[in-house]
Design a protein around this motif. Structure first.
Motif, PDB file in Angstrom:
ATOM      1  N   VAL A 147     -17.606  -9.104 -44.037  1.00 22.24           N
ATOM      2  CA  VAL A 147     -17.288 -10.514 -44.286  1.00 22.24           C
ATOM      3  C   VAL A 147     -17.694 -10.879 -45.700  1.00 22.24           C
ATOM      4  O   VAL A 147     -18.546 -10.232 -46.308  1.00 22.24           O
ATOM      5  CB  VAL A 147     -18.018 -11.437 -43.285  1.00 22.24           C
ATOM      6  N   ARG A 148     -17.068 -11.931 -46.194  1.00 26.01           N
ATOM      7  CA  ARG A 148     -17.415 -12.396 -47.532  1.00 26.01           C
ATOM      8  C   ARG A 148     -18.458 -13.494 -47.421  1.00 26.01           C
ATOM      9  O   ARG A 148     -18.487 -14.213 -46.432  1.00 26.01           O
ATOM     10  CB  ARG A 148     -16.171 -12.990 -48.209  1.00 26.01           C
ATOM     11  N   GLY A 149     -19.231 -13.639 -48.456  1.00 24.64           N
ATOM     12  CA  GLY A 149     -20.134 -14.778 -48.533  1.00 24.64           C
ATOM     13  C   GLY A 149     -21.383 -14.593 -47.711  1.00 24.64           C
ATOM     14  O   GLY A 149     -21.454 -13.736 -46.844  1.00 24.64           O
ATOM     15  N   PRO A 150     -22.406 -15.397 -48.035  1.00 24.28           N
ATOM     16  CA  PRO A 150     -23.684 -15.263 -47.351  1.00 24.28           C
ATOM     17  C   PRO A 150     -23.645 -15.803 -45.933  1.00 24.28           C
ATOM     18  O   PRO A 150     -22.926 -16.753 -45.632  1.00 24.28           O
ATOM     19  CB  PRO A 150     -24.633 -16.101 -48.222  1.00 24.28           C
TER      20      PRO A 150
ATOM     21  N   LEU B 108     -22.141  -7.438 -41.743  1.00 25.04           N
ATOM     22  CA  LEU B 108     -22.142  -8.199 -43.004  1.00 25.04           C
ATOM     23  C   LEU B 108     -21.182  -7.624 -44.033  1.00 25.04           C
ATOM     24  O   LEU B 108     -20.558  -8.363 -44.800  1.00 25.04           O
ATOM     25  CB  LEU B 108     -23.549  -8.190 -43.608  1.00 25.04           C
ATOM     26  N   GLY B 109     -21.072  -6.286 -44.046  1.00 24.39           N
ATOM     27  CA  GLY B 109     -20.254  -5.663 -45.068  1.00 24.39           C
ATOM     28  C   GLY B 109     -18.789  -6.026 -44.946  1.00 24.39           C
ATOM     29  O   GLY B 109     -18.022  -5.858 -45.890  1.00 24.39           O
TER      30      GLY B 109
END
Lengths: 554, 259
Positions: free
Chosen positions: B114-117, B111-112
């Motif tokens: 990539v951008r966005g939820p 997750l860290g």
């Protein structure tokens, strides 16, 4: 056969005691006085409980006599209701196409209202939950909003919103949504607080910000609880949405009110039957949904994912259908906010003086209705609930009959019962109290039955093995064990009934709701604001009080 | 040990207090790149707190903490987030999201980057999914990739957690009692896997353990903590078990005598 040895007088409230505790050698009377060895040692908690029990019985009786509810009235009322029911058969569906459309609208309103409530509740829940709130003050404000939404009945919101936005489904949907935030927000926040902190810490430690920490660390944990609350709330909202029409907020209630105003009782009965089918169908559906979505823990991914995907797709389609079918422009949800706020603003400052003593009288009447309805509910539900418990019912047929009665009553919204009783016995609090009391069977009867079914079978066997018959089993084994949860449910019922009794006046069944409805109708918004404020305070106080009593019992 | 010029972890005078209780009372520690250091000490000696101060899950009360060139003690929350993407953390309780599949739990590790939820496997790119799958395969759980994490045994769950850490492509791995919740056999397997994978990737590891035997077998260096102070810091080469056990024994002489 000798008489069965009577067990030492079973204390009906014994089960409510925390653990019975070690018997103290002396009562609080002091070491000097010897107490009667055959009397149980005095226990201050016991005394509190006895006073509470006695007090509530007296209070319920006083409340009943205050609103003129007594046995002769009840008997005469029973005849009136029978007469009315006689005039209602055979039920008739005059315009099936129109009724079907209205029924569909009603279901969609309930669904859409719940969806909107969910959208509002999710951020509120994160702000309100102790574990995720940015600041305790924010949490307090969020909790306050949630409590406010819960304490103002949905029909009160509806009455105000219809004034702001005009007749139609939009105010109804918004009223459902706002009131539902009171329950969903609380349940959602509780779920968030119950989530394990570990996964969250793990997500935080991969280096993401707050939003994704909550989205990936907390949301997956709470989704089942949220879905379950959502489905439950749709069920509840359907019951409300069938009566929204009474205040001009759309749905099948319109048609029912028409039929009743025109005294076409056979038509009214037809509509009531349609409502029964709707509500019962929804109940079955929600049980099925909860079972498929939440219960099975399929280790394999494929089926779970398919089920989840299909349900989400179905919900999305239904949402689109709701907007189209109800003719609600999604933008209107936002653009209507200023109008709503304007009406809310006009209720300030709340006016408690114009109505004078009439207001306080109505408020007392509301409380009296709630109390006596709860009394009626308890008196009717206890025997019915015991008979509806599989492990105690003397015969499977009795069990089936009792369960059916409970189910049918559960399916009838209280306000519809109130309409029927008003039509039968005339306007006034008696109709309201009796309607609420009978409606309570569906709620309390089920809880009593479930509580009794859950008690361990050992003590009943013990009573049977010393020769006790059915009655002795019920009084010596079943009731003492089930009492704590029955008392708890009874208090919750009081809560619910007082909340409902504030809106009975909308159909002329007594209480403060009539004044509220009149105030809004005649555009006396500040008076309405005063009434809403009082309702809010009363509901809050009752909630706190019953919470306190429940804490005393457990 | 091939120590670089600059240690990857540099701690000077680290103090941490929780509501008046001192968890760390001035600790100095250096960890060189590629080194495997094991922290020993009783529960409550400050081991977990030390690890959490290194990636900023806890804010140091005082002292200097530099990890991979970032001053953790005075980093902004943005800098901390960036640092954490490079620091893997393995938890005693695994901290998987039980309802999600193993694959999605591993993807959370990415997750860290990539951008966005993101929510749900299909919201991650194909490349990331392939990478996550490779990590799951590496810890030997490819067959369980689409199973819910909470249906796995403890040892398997910790392997998934390890795959999640690898997904971060970290420089440093902090492991907080990674095998304390496992039976001895699984503990051996997981420890073995952790050490092997980290060695292959050339990762620096700082790991807290209770088992002195495991520590002596795998660590380059042992560091002992007692009541928030460092009481031992020696390479394992030449260190005997008795010397290591002394960390525990000296804490409560009375208990040692009784035993």
């Amino acid at each position: 056969m000798t008489a069965a040895p009577v067990a030492p007088a079973p204390d009906r409230t014994a089960g409510a005691r925390p653990d019975g505790g070690p018997a103290r050698p002396d009562g609080p009377g002091g070491p000097g006085r010897r107490r009667d060895p055959l009397r149980p040692p005095a226990d201050p908690r016991q005394r509190v409980i006895r006073w509470l029990a006695g007090g509530s019985v007296l209070l319920a009786l006083a409340a009943s006599s205050a609103i003129g509810l007594d046995l002769p009235t009840l008997v005469a009322g029973g005849e009136d209701v029978a007469n009315l029911l006689g005039r209602m058969v055979p039920p008739e569906l005059s315009d099936p196409a129109r009724i079907a459309t209205l029924a569909l609208d009603t279901v969609l309103m309930a669904f859409l209202g719940t969806v909107l409530a969910t959208v509002l509740s999710v951020p509120l829940a994160f702000l309100a939950a102790r574990t995720t709130t940015p600041h305790p003050a924010v949490a307090a404000v969020a909790r306050g909003i949630i409590t406010f939404c819960r304490a103002v009945p949905d029909l009160v919101f509806a009455v105000l919103f219809v004034r702001a936005l005009g007749l139609g489904v939009l105010p109804g949907v918004l009223a459902l949504a706002l009131h539902s935030v009171g329950m969903l927000g609380k349940l959602f926040a509780d779920a968030v607080e119950g989530a394990e902190p570990g996964p969250r810490e793990a997500v935080r430690s991969v280096g993401v910000g707050r939003v994704r920490e909550l989205l990936n660390g907390v949301v997956p944990q709470v989704v089942p609880a949220w879905v379950s609350a959502f489905v439950y709330r749709v069920d509840i909202n359907l019951r409300t949405s069938v009566v929204l029409g009474f205040v001009g907020a759309g749905g099948i209630g319109f048609a029912l009110q028409d039929a009743l105003r025109g005294l076409v009782y056979t038509k009214a009965m037809g509509i009531v039957l349609v409502i029964l089918v709707l509500v019962a169908g929804m109940e079955l559906l929600s049980v099925a949904i909860r079972r498929t979505l939440l219960a099975p823990r399929n280790p394999r991914y494929g089926r779970d994912r398919a089920v989840r995907f299909l349900s989400a797709a179905a919900a999305a389609v239904l949402l689109v259908i709701s907007f189209v079918r109800l003719g609600i422009d999604p933008v209107a949800l936002v653009t209507s906010v200023p109008d709503l706020l304007a009406v809310a603003g006009r209720t300030f400052p709340p006016d408690l003086t114009t109505l004078g003593p009439a207001l306080w009288e109505a408020l007392l009447q509301t409380l009296a209705i709630g109390l006596s309805a709860t009394g009626i509910g308890v008196v009717l539900s206890l025997p019915l609930g015991v008979l509806a418990a599989r492990n105690v019912a003397p015969h499977p047929l009795v069990y089936g009959a009792a369960r059916t009665v409970i189910l049918v009553v559960r399916a009838i919204p209280e306000l519809i019962l109130a309409v029927v009783f008003v039509a039968a016995v005339g306007l006034g609090p008696v109709a309201g109290a009796v309607a609420l009391g009978i409606g309570s069977i569906g709620f309390l009867g089920k809880l009593v039955a479930d509580a009794v079914e859950e008690i361990p079978p050992g003590p009943a066997e013990a009573v049977r093995s010393v020769g006790g018959g059915w009655w002795k089993v019920v009084f010596s084994a079943v009731l003492p064990q089930g009492m704590p949860s029955i008392v708890g449910s009874g208090l919750y019922l009081l809560d619910v009934n007082i909340r409902t009794s504030t809106i009975l006046g909308i159909v002329g069944a007594g209480g403060v709701g009539f004044l509220l409805f009149e105030a809004v109708r005649t555009l006396h918004f500040q008076v309405a604001g005063g009434i809403v404020l009082l309702v809010f305070v009363v509901v809050l106080l009752v909630e706190r009080l019953s919470g306190w009593i429940r804490a005393q019992l457990s | 040990m091939q120590g670089g010029d600059e240690p990857l972890v540099r701690v000077r005078g680290l103090r941490k207090e929780f509501d008046g209780t001192t968890a760390l009372a001035g600790v100095d520690l250096d960890v060189a790149r590629g080194e495997l250091v094991v922290l020993l000490g009783l529960s409550g000696s400050g081991k977990s707190t030390l690890l959490r101060c290194l990636n900023g899950l806890h804010r140091p009360s005082d002292g200097e903490v530099t990890v991979a060139g970032t001053r953790v003690d005075r980093a902004s929350s943005r800098e901390l987030r960036r640092l954490r993407t490079e620091v893997g953390f393995v938890f005693q309780q695994f901290n998987l999201v039980g309802r999600l599949t193993c694959l999605e739990n591993v993807l959370i590790g990415g997750l860290g980057r990539v951008r966005g939820p993101r929510y749900g496997v299909s919201t991650y790119s194909r490349r990331m999914r392939a990478e996550a799958m490779a990590h799951i395969d590496r810890v030997g759980l490819a067959d369980q990739a689409f199973q819910r994490a909470d249906t796995l045994s403890g040892g398997q769950q910790q392997r998934v957690a390890l795959a999640r850490t690898l997904m971060q492509r970290p420089q440093l791995v902090l492991a907080d009692e990674p095998v304390a919740s496992l039976d001895p056999e699984n503990a051996g397997t997981v420890m073995d896997l952790l050490v092997r994978v980290c060695a292959e990737e050339g990762l620096t590891v700082l790991c807290t353990l209770h088992q002195v035997d495991l520590a002596l077998g795998w660590a380059d260096r042992l560091v002992g903590l007692r009541q928030g102070e460092k009481v031992l810091d020696r390479p394992t080469a030449g260190l005997t078990k008795d010397e290591a056990m002394a960390i525990y024994r000296r804490v409560e002489p009375a208990a040692a005598v009784a035993a």
